[in-house]
Design a protein around this motif. Structure first.
Motif, short mmCIF file in Angstrom:
data_model
loop_
_atom_site.label_atom_id
_atom_site.label_comp_id
_atom_site.label_asym_id
_atom_site.label_seq_id
_atom_site.Cartn_x
_atom_site.Cartn_y
_atom_site.Cartn_z
N LEU A 102 0.86 -1.18 0.00
CA LEU A 102 0.00 0.00 0.00
C LEU A 102 0.89 1.23 0.00
CD1 LEU A 102 -2.75 1.45 0.36
CD2 LEU A 102 -2.42 1.21 2.83
N VAL A 103 0.67 2.14 -0.96
CA VAL A 103 1.44 3.38 -1.05
C VAL A 103 0.60 4.53 -0.51
CG1 VAL A 103 2.64 4.99 -2.58
CG2 VAL A 103 2.70 2.53 -3.05
N VAL A 104 1.16 5.26 0.44
CA VAL A 104 0.47 6.41 1.02
C VAL A 104 1.31 7.65 0.67
CG1 VAL A 104 -0.57 7.42 3.07
CG2 VAL A 104 -0.28 4.93 2.90
N GLU A 105 0.88 8.36 -0.38
CA GLU A 105 1.63 9.51 -0.90
C GLU A 105 0.64 10.52 -1.48
OE1 GLU A 105 3.80 12.20 -1.68
OE2 GLU A 105 5.16 10.52 -1.27
N ASP A 106 0.72 11.78 -1.00
CA ASP A 106 -0.26 12.77 -1.44
C ASP A 106 0.17 13.54 -2.69
OD1 ASP A 106 1.74 14.19 -0.28
OD2 ASP A 106 0.53 15.03 1.35
N VAL A 130 3.54 -1.24 3.99
CA VAL A 130 3.03 0.09 3.66
C VAL A 130 4.21 1.04 3.46
CG1 VAL A 130 1.69 2.07 4.46
CG2 VAL A 130 0.88 -0.26 4.93
N LEU A 131 4.22 1.72 2.28
CA LEU A 131 5.16 2.80 2.00
C LEU A 131 4.44 4.10 2.29
CD1 LEU A 131 6.94 1.86 -1.36
CD2 LEU A 131 8.06 2.32 0.81
N ILE A 132 4.91 4.90 3.23
CA ILE A 132 4.16 6.09 3.64
C ILE A 132 5.05 7.31 3.72
CG2 ILE A 132 4.46 5.50 6.09
CD1 ILE A 132 1.66 6.70 6.56
#
Length: 427
Positions: A7-11, A52-54
């Protein structure tokens, strides 16, 4: 092999797209790309990613650090932080201090691959270690024996439920305390406090048994007989890292042993020493007299006069009560170090140690006769008896207990022939 989900968490949309491409190229499956922490937590619950990559500087009500904490602590999913430059490493020093916990943007694919694989490997290792600890804890907690583990300094690290029950201490209370504060032991044989057994084991590196008559003083002051072993704990290099105590409440076992000893050496009716114990004490006395030329002792052999008539007239129940009462009277006629035993039926023997001469023995015989003259009241009946007493003493050297008893028995029959209620000395 299946592709692991990330899961990638990047805005930032462009960065997120590039990360997706890189991950797919490396053989990973990108389950989702989210922009906010709230959405990330929701997606972790729904898709169960492997990692998770955050972005550590994620915008929104919940920042990247807090989101990562929730993901790692609640869902137990590993996290790798994305950070833009080394300045952020100082800003988030605690979060980025662990090796392979972050990767700096922009990054090359090989660095991304390495960071992800290391994070997955570390997470798997921690999971295996946690499961092994849980399994070990389950085994220890299910044991019927008490188990206490100490650190290398002898302070308590853990206790299982059985140890809590026996000692009266909760693990939370005992944690970090010196072992002797919780496991307060006394050697009953010598009446002395036993020092920290864990410290002894850690020092010597050898397995130790608890002392034979070891008493545990519980938290509320109760005394419990315990026993078993203390062993050192070693790491893979053989270095001692602590100690483990495994012990049981052996009170019932001690009581059983004591009862077996009583059954073997004491008369079941009168509680006096029996023939076996009397002969053993007589043998020891004979050996003692061999080492001291001025050491005298005597044996009295007693046979109650007319006891058969009491049994026939009043029954065996009254007869047994009568023998018990006679046993107590015989005890009252002796010194503390002397021995009176029941040889069987209505026959008793007395061992008088360290006497001056035969007069000491005849005085005891007279005292016994005087005591027996007083009637006994049993079940409304008034009963009395006398005794024929034979005396043998070691003025002539004796080698075997049986020889001395034979001579005392011969003297007793001589007393009976003289009219009973008297004593005779073997000569």
């Amino acid at each position: 092999m299946f592709a692991r989900k990330i899961l990638v968490v990047e805005d930032e949309k462009i960065i997120a797209s590039n990360i997706r491409k890189s991950l797919q190229k490396l053989g990973y499956s990108v389950s989702e790309i989210t922009k906010s922490g709230e959405e990330a937590i929701k997606k972790v619950a729904e898709t169960h990613p492997h990692l998770v990559l955050i972005d550590i500087c994620l915008a929104g009500e919940i920042d990247g650090v807090n989101v990562a904490d929730i993901i790692q602590n609640h869902f137990h999913v590993p996290v790798v932080y994305l950070t833009e430059c080394s300045e952020y490493k100082t800003l988030y020093e605690n979060q980025l201090s662990e090796p392979f916990s972050y990767i700096v943007k922009p990054f090359i694919e090989s660095d991304l691959h390495f960071a992800i694989e290391m994070a997955l490997y570390k997470h798997q290792s921690k999971k295996i270690l946690y499961e092994e600890k849980q399994r070990l804890a389950a085994i220890i907690n299910s044991m019927s024996s008490a188990v206490i583990v100490t650190y290398a300094n002898g302070c308590i690290q853990m206790m299982n439920p059985t140890a809590e029950i026996i000692t009266g201490w909760k693990e939370s209370e005992a944690f970090g305390k010196d072992l002797v504060e919780v496991v307060n032991l006394v050697d009953k044989d010598v009446g002395e406090k036993i020092e920290n057994l864990a410290a002894d084991v850690i020092k010597t590196g050898e397995i130790l048994d608890f002392p034979e008559n070891c008493i545990l003083i519980t938290k509320d002051g109760k005394e419990i007989a315990i026993g078993d072993k203390v062993a050192p704990i070693r790491d893979r290099n053989g270095s001692i890292t602590g100690a483990v105590l495994v012990f049981q409440d052996i009170t019932k076992r001690k009581q059983t042993e004591a009862q077996l000893i009583r059954n073997a050496f004491y008369d079941g009716l009168t509680a006096l020493p029996n023939r076996v114990l009397f002969l053993d004490r007589l043998r020891q006395t004979i050996e003692r007299s061999k080492r001291r030329s001025d050491y005298y002792f005597a044996v009295l052999f007693l046979d109650l006069d007319g006891f058969k008539d009491i049994n026939d007239r009043f029954g065996h129940g009254i007869g047994d009560e009568f023998l018990v009462a006679i046993a107590r009277r015989l005890e009252s006629c002796l010194r503390g170090g002397d021995t009176v035993a029941r040889f069987g039926g209505d026959e008793f023997t007395v061992l008088l140690e360290d006497i001056k001469d035969i007069t000491d023995a005849t005085n005891v015989a007279k005292r016994i006769q005087e005591s027996l003259r007083s009637p006994l009241k049993l079940n409304g009946c008034e009963l009395s008896t006398t005794a024929s007493i034979g005396i043998a003493w070691n003025f002539s050297s004796y080698e075997e207990p049986a020889t001395l008893l034979r001579d005392a028995d011969i003297a007793m029959y001589r007393a009976k022939r003289q009219g009973k209620a008297t004593y005779a000395i073997f000569s």
